[in-house]
Design an enzyme around this catalytic site. Structure first.
Site, PDB file in Angstrom:
ATOM      1  N   ARG A  82       4.930 -16.143  -6.917  1.00 40.24           N
ATOM      2  CA  ARG A  82       6.241 -15.615  -6.544  1.00 40.24           C
ATOM      3  C   ARG A  82       6.175 -14.128  -6.183  1.00 40.24           C
ATOM      4  NH1 ARG A  82       8.716 -15.739 -11.257  1.00 40.24           N
ATOM      5  NH2 ARG A  82      10.654 -14.863 -10.473  1.00 40.24           N
ATOM      6  N   LYS A  83       4.986 -13.594  -6.022  1.00 41.52           N
ATOM      7  CA  LYS A  83       4.831 -12.193  -5.627  1.00 41.52           C
ATOM      8  C   LYS A  83       4.951 -12.096  -4.111  1.00 41.52           C
ATOM      9  CE  LYS A  83       2.035 -11.020  -9.651  1.00 41.52           C
ATOM     10  NZ  LYS A  83       0.724 -10.578 -10.170  1.00 41.52           N
TER      11      LYS A  83
END
Length: 271
Positions: free
Chosen positions: A124-125
């Site tokens: 999710r970066k």
């Protein structure tokens, strides 16, 4: 997935409210060209920009296509003013996405030197507002999206364990989620991997472990039927083969999205 609101936001950021630069009369043709080799991605977003401006996309490669320097990824035909208004946004989107796809492809190829089964996954970066673009680019490069947002899977991380304890955290989340939702538990020590599985984890995340520790944790979970293992935590492309050789099911890498350099693209008109 790509809405008019997305395109309007992108164009407003670049064109502004008083564009004089692109007041060019007549019709023209244009093409998006690779200046280096890589994997094409983000072309759906680039097309959406031109579609919104009333410019015809007459030819386009499929995302995931390997390209060399000089290859045309997309060709357009339309009013010169609108072609020029869209070209920088299209180049930026496609260049960024193609960079993500290219880095992902490199990581997948590195993994295949040791394992045909291990998956290379994103995290999710991602860049706020561009997660969809970046996740699709990962897929174009042969990778796995992992969870798209928090609703796709519960991940019990170190802060949850610190607040509730591992077993209580898994139990509480298990009561609140759908039967179709998997629970992943993050552990930082080899001995905690079997405990996570016994607590009900569907996936055990082996965080910041060395390849040797990762292999030991995978071995410790050999009897945990149906439990997947994931290695994560600053893993570089150069380290991928070492982790792939451990027998882990998934290698997740934030660098696929947050550190991939854009593929060098240019836009040329009148040719």
């Amino acid at each position: 997935m790509i809405t008019d609101a997305d395109v309007e936001r992108w164009l407003r950021e670049d064109v502004g409210h008083h564009d004089v630069t692109n007041h060019v009369p007549g019709e023209t043709q244009g093409r998006l060209v690779a200046k280096e080799s890589g994997v094409a991605a983000g072309l759906d977003a680039a097309q959406a920009v031109f579609d919104y401006l009333g410019v015809s996309v007459v030819d386009r490669l499929a995302d995931g296509t390997a390209v060399d320097a000089g290859d045309a990824l997309l060709r357009v035909d339309g009013p010169a003013r609108e072609v020029l208004r869209g070209e920088r946004v299209a180049v930026n989107l496609a260049g960024h996405a193609s960079g993500v796809a290219t880095r992902t492809h490199t990581a997948v190829e590195a993994a295949r030197t040791e394992s045909e089964e291990v998956r290379i996954a994103a995290t999710r970066k991602t860049t706020p507002g561009l997660r969809g673009l970046e996740k699709r680019a990962v897929v174009a490069g042969g990778g796995d999206t992992h969870r798209l947002d928090l609703s796709h899977m519960v991940m019990v991380k170190d802060n949850h364990v610190a607040e509730m304890g591992l077993e209580d955290a898994v139990s509480q989340f298990r009561e609140r989620v759908s039967f179709a939702t998997k629970i992943e538990v993050e552990v930082e020590a080899v001995d905690d991997a079997p405990l996570a599985a016994a607590s009900g984890a569907d996936v055990v995340l082996l965080d910041n472990m060395t390849p040797t520790e990762t292999e030991a944790a995978v071995d410790a979970l050999a009897d945990a039927d149906g439990v997947l293992t994931e290695a994560s935590g600053g893993i570089t492309v150069a380290e991928v083969p070492d982790y792939a050789a451990t027998g882990v099911d998934v290698i997740s890498m934030g660098s696929l999205t947050h550190s991939a350099p854009s593929l060098d693209l240019s836009f040329r008109t009148g040719e």
